[in-house]
Design an enzyme around this catalytic site. Structure first.
Site, mmCIF file in Angstrom:
data_model
loop_
_atom_site.group_PDB
_atom_site.id
_atom_site.type_symbol
_atom_site.label_atom_id
_atom_site.label_comp_id
_atom_site.label_asym_id
_atom_site.label_seq_id
_atom_site.Cartn_x
_atom_site.Cartn_y
_atom_site.Cartn_z
ATOM 1 N N GLU A 312 -7.184 -54.239 5.784
ATOM 2 C CA GLU A 312 -8.415 -54.904 5.366
ATOM 3 C C GLU A 312 -9.059 -55.692 6.508
ATOM 4 O O GLU A 312 -9.226 -56.904 6.438
ATOM 5 C CB GLU A 312 -8.124 -55.823 4.179
ATOM 6 C CG GLU A 312 -6.955 -56.766 4.401
ATOM 7 C CD GLU A 312 -6.654 -57.630 3.192
ATOM 8 O OE1 GLU A 312 -6.744 -58.857 3.335
ATOM 9 O OE2 GLU A 312 -6.318 -57.075 2.127
ATOM 10 N N PRO A 313 -9.483 -55.012 7.574
ATOM 11 C CA PRO A 313 -10.154 -55.725 8.670
ATOM 12 C C PRO A 313 -11.537 -56.223 8.254
ATOM 13 O O PRO A 313 -12.171 -55.691 7.340
ATOM 14 C CB PRO A 313 -10.270 -54.658 9.766
ATOM 15 C CG PRO A 313 -9.329 -53.566 9.363
ATOM 16 C CD PRO A 313 -9.293 -53.597 7.869
ATOM 17 N N GLY A 314 -12.010 -57.213 8.951
ATOM 18 C CA GLY A 314 -13.374 -57.714 8.790
ATOM 19 C C GLY A 314 -14.036 -57.832 10.145
ATOM 20 O O GLY A 314 -14.936 -57.064 10.496
ATOM 21 N N ARG A 315 -13.559 -58.798 10.929
ATOM 22 C CA ARG A 315 -14.105 -59.025 12.265
ATOM 23 C C ARG A 315 -14.133 -57.749 13.093
ATOM 24 O O ARG A 315 -15.100 -57.488 13.815
ATOM 25 C CB ARG A 315 -13.239 -60.077 12.974
ATOM 26 C CG ARG A 315 -13.662 -60.402 14.406
ATOM 27 C CD ARG A 315 -12.536 -61.096 15.173
ATOM 28 N NE ARG A 315 -11.873 -62.095 14.371
ATOM 29 C CZ ARG A 315 -12.221 -63.375 14.337
ATOM 30 N NH1 ARG A 315 -13.222 -63.797 15.071
ATOM 31 N NH2 ARG A 315 -11.549 -64.226 13.587
ATOM 32 N N ARG A 351 -18.665 -71.123 15.085
ATOM 33 C CA ARG A 351 -17.362 -70.850 15.678
ATOM 34 C C ARG A 351 -17.054 -71.692 16.918
ATOM 35 O O ARG A 351 -15.915 -72.148 17.075
ATOM 36 C CB ARG A 351 -17.212 -69.357 16.012
ATOM 37 C CG ARG A 351 -17.189 -68.450 14.774
ATOM 38 C CD ARG A 351 -16.849 -67.015 15.136
ATOM 39 N NE ARG A 351 -15.458 -66.871 15.485
ATOM 40 C CZ ARG A 351 -14.986 -66.703 16.697
ATOM 41 N NH1 ARG A 351 -15.821 -66.638 17.728
ATOM 42 N NH2 ARG A 351 -13.701 -66.587 16.911
ATOM 43 N N CYS A 380 -28.054 -82.584 15.944
ATOM 44 C CA CYS A 380 -27.897 -83.950 16.452
ATOM 45 C C CYS A 380 -26.433 -84.388 16.356
ATOM 46 O O CYS A 380 -26.070 -85.277 15.582
ATOM 47 C CB CYS A 380 -28.810 -84.899 15.674
ATOM 48 S SG CYS A 380 -29.033 -86.485 16.501
ATOM 49 N N TYR A 409 -18.316 -63.999 11.041
ATOM 50 C CA TYR A 409 -18.233 -65.461 10.926
ATOM 51 C C TYR A 409 -19.354 -66.143 11.703
ATOM 52 O O TYR A 409 -19.173 -67.207 12.283
ATOM 53 C CB TYR A 409 -16.848 -65.955 11.377
ATOM 54 C CG TYR A 409 -15.748 -65.189 10.697
ATOM 55 C CD1 TYR A 409 -15.495 -65.386 9.351
ATOM 56 C CD2 TYR A 409 -15.005 -64.215 11.373
ATOM 57 C CE1 TYR A 409 -14.515 -64.664 8.697
ATOM 58 C CE2 TYR A 409 -14.026 -63.482 10.729
ATOM 59 C CZ TYR A 409 -13.786 -63.708 9.387
ATOM 60 O OH TYR A 409 -12.827 -62.976 8.736
#
Length: 451
Positions: A312-315, A351, A380, A409
């Site tokens: 189940e990869p995402g990145r 990130r 800020c 992400y």
């Protein structure tokens, strides 16, 4: 949301005119990845996008996503005939991205009710969804059980709640248990999920996970389907996976020998890393498949049967596809350093401040007069530095920068902090581009306030 295709002809209306000999949009993005952002033709093409759609701007390369899927399937499918690949939606929840990966034959791994609904909106059936979270609320359990999704159970407390909800619905809940294998894959601490002290999963040690399966087996409202683990994200070496696979397959045999359980699947999670720096070596899908193959064959032979291998990869699928285009607002020289102030901050790309993560930065259309600078955001906060101590061609107000590897992400973690509207998202296909999320406005910020 506008999905109206835009051709390069329409982009000719932008101030940065494109020429017939210029690269395609896809080729321009490939050139930026290859550190050829200084090429005037590459800069013209991406300036056209920025002029037409504004900045900050998320841009995704469809060909890159398809290529990543193809590389993983080519590595694993010949070695693991019983294989199912899912996409971890949390990496990027844009429905066009989800739909693209569904079209590639991937299932859906989700972590919230919102992600369940995104999966359904893009055409997934409940049976094609795995719901993984260490803290599921009653509404999430209710929806997932009603849909027939696989619930990845994280604790005995949750198991009891799943049983009770399934009883109320007069259904049999499909489950796997998330196991904590106690493996350190040597990644960033905040995304290191398989270590013993992690909040995730039932530990193998002391028989904790075994007792969970034993209890679940005795519940008529529960149908045990699989075994799951996920040891972390942005993993660049095979060792963590091979150690985990050995432990998981030994547990598969233990479940059969002690409880008579034969599992439909074993999910080894995702977490395959991508290169965030020029020249960075990371394991390829081929490296990982080759390392896992003998362990898997030995393990299933010992167990006496072969479950389906789930990944189940995402990145890995979407990270390298994404770019954030930003404008330089000002350049500020202080006694200690030079700040290049841009029109995006950690509200746009979190990130760097969250993980101290490194993202490559390119100055479009420039290649000379290198200087060491910090790329500073417009939030800020002192910590709003998108890139620190980078040697880049000298930038000036109005220049366009590209921040690389922001497809995972990136937008999914973005916010309206400092009352700044959300950026637009574009999907590039060759020489065409679609707006897959319109730019936010102040009406979006003021929504639901009664003002």
């Amino acid at each position: 949301m506008s999905l109206r295709p835009l051709s390069l002809a329409l982009l000719l209306l932008a101030p940065a005119l494109l020429r017939a000999a210029d690269p395609t949009l896809h080729e321009a993005l490939v050139a930026v990845r290859a550190d050829k952002a200084g090429d005037p033709a590459v800069a013209r093409v991406l300036q056209g996008l920025a002029s037409a759609h504004g900045t900050p701007l998320y841009v995704y390369d469809q060909a890159h996503i398809r290529g990543q899927v193809a590389s993983l399937k080519a590595a694993f499918a010949p070695r693991f005939p019983k294989l199912r690949v899912l996409y971890a939606l949390k990496a990027n929840t844009n429905p066009s991205i989800i739909g693209l990966l569904k079209g590639e034959g991937l299932g859906a791994e989700v972590v919230s009710l919102g992600e369940i609904e995104w999966a359904l909106r893009t055409g997934y059936k409940g049976s094609e969804i795995m719901f993984t979270s260490s803290s599921k609320n009653p509404a999430e359990l209710r929806r997932a059980i009603a849909l027939g999704a696989v619930l990845n159970v994280d604790s005995l407390d949750e198991l009891g709640q799943v049983r009770d909800e399934a009883r109320r619905q007069k259904k049999q809940a499909r489950i796997s248990f998330r196991v904590n294998p106690g493996v350190d894959p040597h990644t960033i601490h905040q995304i290191n999920t398989g270590i013993t002290e992690s909040k995730f999963g039932l530990h193998l040690q002391d028989g904790i996970a075994l007792r969970a399966y034993e209890q679940a087996k005795a519940m008529p409202e529960i149908r045990i389907e699989g075994l799951h683990c996920h040891i972390g994200s942005q993993i660049t070496e095979t060792e963590g996976y091979t150690l985990t696979a050995k432990k998981m397959l030994a547990f598969v045999k233990e479940l059969k020998d002690k409880l008579g359980l034969r599992l439909a699947f074993v999910d080894l999670g995702g977490g395959l890393g991508i290169p965030y720096k020029d020249g960075q070596a990371v394991m390829s899908p081929e490296d990982l498949a080759r390392a896992l193959e003998p362990i898997w064959k030995e393990g299933v032979a010992a167990a006496g049967y072969e479950p389906t291998l789930w990944l189940e990869p995402g990145r890995f699928f979407v990270g390298g596809s994404g770019f954030v285009l930003v404008r330089v607002n000002t350049v500020k020289q202080t006694p200690v350093k030079t700040f290049v102030n841009v029109d995006a901050g950690f509200n746009t790309l979190m990130r760097p401040i969250l993980y101290q993560a490194y993202h490559r930065v390119r100055v479009l259309g420039k290649s000379a007069d290198p200087v060491t600078v910090d790329i500073a955001g417009d939030v800020c906060e002192t910590g709003d530095i998108l890139a620190e101590a980078r040697t880049l061609p000298r930038a000036a107000a109005g220049d366009l920068l590209a921040i690389l590897d922001a497809g995972a992400y990136g937008f999914s973690m973005a916010s309206e902090y400092n009352s700044r509207p959300m950026p637009a998202e574009l999907l590039v296909d060759g020489n065409r581009v679609r707006v897959i999320r319109r730019r936010g406005g102040f009406g979006d910020i003021f929504r639901n306030t009664g003002k």
